[in-house]
Write a protein that holds these residues in place. Structure first.
Motif, short mmCIF file in Angstrom:
data_model
loop_
_atom_site.label_atom_id
_atom_site.label_comp_id
_atom_site.label_asym_id
_atom_site.label_seq_id
_atom_site.Cartn_x
_atom_site.Cartn_y
_atom_site.Cartn_z
N THR A 7 28.17 36.07 51.27
CA THR A 7 28.81 34.89 50.71
C THR A 7 30.30 35.23 50.64
O THR A 7 30.69 36.41 50.74
CB THR A 7 28.29 34.56 49.30
OG1 THR A 7 28.67 35.63 48.41
CG2 THR A 7 26.78 34.37 49.28
N LEU A 8 31.12 34.23 50.42
CA LEU A 8 32.56 34.47 50.29
C LEU A 8 32.83 35.42 49.11
O LEU A 8 33.63 36.35 49.23
CB LEU A 8 33.31 33.15 50.12
CG LEU A 8 34.83 33.25 50.07
CD1 LEU A 8 35.38 33.84 51.36
CD2 LEU A 8 35.44 31.88 49.81
N ALA A 9 32.12 35.21 48.01
CA ALA A 9 32.32 36.06 46.82
C ALA A 9 31.90 37.51 47.11
O ALA A 9 32.59 38.45 46.71
CB ALA A 9 31.54 35.50 45.64
N GLU A 10 30.78 37.70 47.80
CA GLU A 10 30.32 39.06 48.12
C GLU A 10 31.30 39.77 49.04
O GLU A 10 31.61 40.94 48.85
CB GLU A 10 28.94 39.00 48.79
CG GLU A 10 27.81 38.60 47.89
CD GLU A 10 26.52 38.34 48.64
OE1 GLU A 10 25.45 38.49 48.00
OE2 GLU A 10 26.55 38.00 49.84
N ALA A 11 31.78 39.05 50.05
CA ALA A 11 32.73 39.65 51.00
C ALA A 11 34.03 40.03 50.28
O ALA A 11 34.57 41.12 50.49
CB ALA A 11 33.01 38.69 52.15
N ASN A 12 34.52 39.16 49.42
CA ASN A 12 35.75 39.46 48.67
C ASN A 12 35.55 40.62 47.70
O ASN A 12 36.46 41.40 47.47
CB ASN A 12 36.27 38.21 47.96
CG ASN A 12 37.15 37.38 48.86
OD1 ASN A 12 38.02 37.89 49.55
ND2 ASN A 12 36.91 36.08 48.87
N ALA A 13 34.35 40.74 47.14
CA ALA A 13 34.06 41.86 46.23
C ALA A 13 34.06 43.19 46.99
O ALA A 13 34.44 44.23 46.45
CB ALA A 13 32.72 41.64 45.53
#
Length: 131
Positions: A7-13
């Motif tokens: 997800t975008l959040a997982e990739a950014n994390a």
């Protein structure tokens, strides 16, 4: 075969770790390039005395290439795709609206805000609706 989808959040994390690993990969790549240039100069002026030095330099380059492959495999194990080492261009496979996409990060960007299709490439980047 890609099995991980971000997800975008997982990739950014994951991005801070990816950035750090990319810096190490870039440094190693730069060292290997410098070492190879030096090796070519020594080889061009090859004499009997430089034979041992060339052998040693070849061994060092082999080791550096092995290290480089390990770094690349570390990215691959996480399902992260390195498109370019210098400057860094990294894709994270994802899904949006049922379609396979690549969340795209370019070195210098603070976070991932764009995506593109598998066949669109960097030129087809679009702003992610959740960015």
């Amino acid at each position: 075969m890609i099995t991980k989808r971000y997800t975008l959040a997982e990739a950014n994390a994951l991005l801070p770790e990816v950035k750090q690993n990319l810096e190490q990969l870039q440094e190693l790549s730069h060292k290997l390039e410098e070492h190879y240039i030096h090796y070519r100069k020594v080889k061009a002026g090859h004499t009997e005395l430089s034979g041992e030095l060339l052998f040693e330099m070849e061994g060092q380059m082999d080791f550096m290439q092995f290290e480089l492959q390990l770094y690349m495999q570390n990215f691959a194990r996480r399902g992260v795709l390195i498109k370019m080492i210098n400057p860094g261009l990294i894709d994270f496979p994802g899904v949006m609206d049922g379609e396979e996409i690549l969340l795209c990060w370019r070195e210098g960007e603070d976070r991932i805000t764009h995506y593109h299709g598998w066949h669109d490439g960097f030129a087809g980047r679009k702003l992610h609706p959740d960015a």
